[in-house]
Design a protein around this motif. Structure first.
Motif, PDB file in Angstrom:
ATOM      1  N   ASP A 145      -9.577   1.033   8.525  1.00 48.81           N
ATOM      2  CA  ASP A 145      -8.731   1.529   9.617  1.00 48.81           C
ATOM      3  C   ASP A 145      -9.411   2.708  10.291  1.00 48.81           C
ATOM      4  O   ASP A 145      -9.607   3.756   9.681  1.00 48.81           O
ATOM      5  CB  ASP A 145      -7.367   1.958   9.068  1.00 48.81           C
ATOM      6  CG  ASP A 145      -6.323   2.121  10.150  1.00 48.81           C
ATOM      7  OD1 ASP A 145      -6.644   2.729  11.189  1.00 48.81           O
ATOM      8  OD2 ASP A 145      -5.189   1.645   9.965  1.00 48.81           O
ATOM      9  N   THR A 191      -5.351  -0.671  14.153  1.00 47.48           N
ATOM     10  CA  THR A 191      -4.863   0.265  13.139  1.00 47.48           C
ATOM     11  C   THR A 191      -3.475  -0.136  12.652  1.00 47.48           C
ATOM     12  O   THR A 191      -2.692  -0.704  13.408  1.00 47.48           O
ATOM     13  CB  THR A 191      -4.805   1.698  13.701  1.00 47.48           C
ATOM     14  OG1 THR A 191      -4.331   2.589  12.679  1.00 47.48           O
ATOM     15  CG2 THR A 191      -3.884   1.786  14.905  1.00 47.48           C
ATOM     16  N   ARG A 192      -3.217   0.162  11.393  1.00 47.11           N
ATOM     17  CA  ARG A 192      -1.857   0.038  10.868  1.00 47.11           C
ATOM     18  C   ARG A 192      -1.294   1.422  10.537  1.00 47.11           C
ATOM     19  O   ARG A 192      -0.358   1.552   9.738  1.00 47.11           O
ATOM     20  CB  ARG A 192      -1.817  -0.874   9.638  1.00 47.11           C
ATOM     21  CG  ARG A 192      -2.040  -2.334   9.958  1.00 47.11           C
ATOM     22  CD  ARG A 192      -1.513  -3.240   8.864  1.00 47.11           C
ATOM     23  NE  ARG A 192      -0.060  -3.416   8.986  1.00 47.11           N
ATOM     24  CZ  ARG A 192       0.708  -3.898   8.008  1.00 47.11           C
ATOM     25  NH1 ARG A 192       0.185  -4.198   6.843  1.00 47.11           N
ATOM     26  NH2 ARG A 192       2.003  -4.045   8.196  1.00 47.11           N
ATOM     27  N   THR A 213      -1.790  -2.885  16.786  1.00 42.98           N
ATOM     28  CA  THR A 213      -1.232  -2.749  15.446  1.00 42.98           C
ATOM     29  C   THR A 213      -0.397  -3.987  15.152  1.00 42.98           C
ATOM     30  O   THR A 213      -0.237  -4.851  16.007  1.00 42.98           O
ATOM     31  CB  THR A 213      -0.386  -1.472  15.319  1.00 42.98           C
ATOM     32  OG1 THR A 213      -0.045  -1.260  13.936  1.00 42.98           O
ATOM     33  CG2 THR A 213       0.883  -1.545  16.164  1.00 42.98           C
TER      34      THR A 213
END
Length: 210
Positions: A137, A166-167, A194
């Motif tokens: 990430d 990205t999370r 996301t």
């Protein structure tokens, strides 16, 4: 669930975590209501991770053969994937790139030497218009480093679009700060990508982060 229960479960599954380590943010861990729920299944180790009835390799998508230089995958003519880091806020047990974070992998963020090689490749391949900035990430890196990478990518070759994957909104909502948003907002052609996998992830904090 109580931390003692979770710790006992992890102790019982050391055979899994000794190969694929366990990592989850405190925020995400707190979303677990009971063993086997949708949050649990995403982040808690399972013996099924060690099963491989079809004989699949760590690189199930054959990405090594599509990598012209370390940390870069060029599968489609006009786009590439750039693995900026192997670090994550939490380890998803379903990850198909476990080779990046399995036990024994000591790599972390991209080095300047590796990044310069990627930039040189993009200069030679101006047909590449789109860069998938992924990992790991990317938002596990400092704001300054992210901004530096983005500036270089947007000035390389024919790059017009960067998709930052990205999370962080799911695993670590407080990572999405006003300071970060301000840095990212200077880039035309930047998209933040996301994904949410379960309704329990749609907390007030996660939605504010977006």
């Amino acid at each position: 669930m109580k931390r003692q229960e979770i710790q006992a479960y992890l102790e019982a599954h050391k055979n899994v975590t000794e190969r694929y380590p366990f990592k989850v943010s405190d925020y995400y861990l707190a979303l677990i209501k009971e063993e086997g729920d949708g949050i649990w299944l995403q982040c808690m180790p399972s013996d099924k991770e060690l099963e491989n009835p079809d004989g699949l390799q760590d690189d199930g998508l054959g990405e090594h053969g599509q990598s012209p230089c370390p940390r870069l995958i060029h599968r489609y003519p006009d786009r590439v994937a750039f693995f900026a880091t192997n670090r994550c806020f939490s380890y998803c047990r379903f990850c198909f790139r476990k080779r990046f974070w399995k036990c024994g992998n000591t790599e972390s963020a991209v080095t300047d030497e590796q990044f310069n090689a990627i930039l040189a490749y993009l200069e030679k391949h101006r047909e590449v218009k789109d860069v998938l900035l992924t990992g790991g990430d990317p938002l596990t890196m400092p704001d300054e480093r992210i901004e530096f990478l983005l500036k270089k990518l947007f000035s390389a070759g024919g790059v017009e679009t960067v998709r930052l994957c990205t999370r962080a909104p799911v695993f670590q909502p407080d990572r999405m700060t006003e300071a970060l948003a301000e840095r990212l907002s200077q880039f035309t052609g930047l998209w933040l990508v996301t994904h949410y996998n379960h309704p329990a992830e749609l907390t007030d904090e996660a939605l504010r982060a977006c």
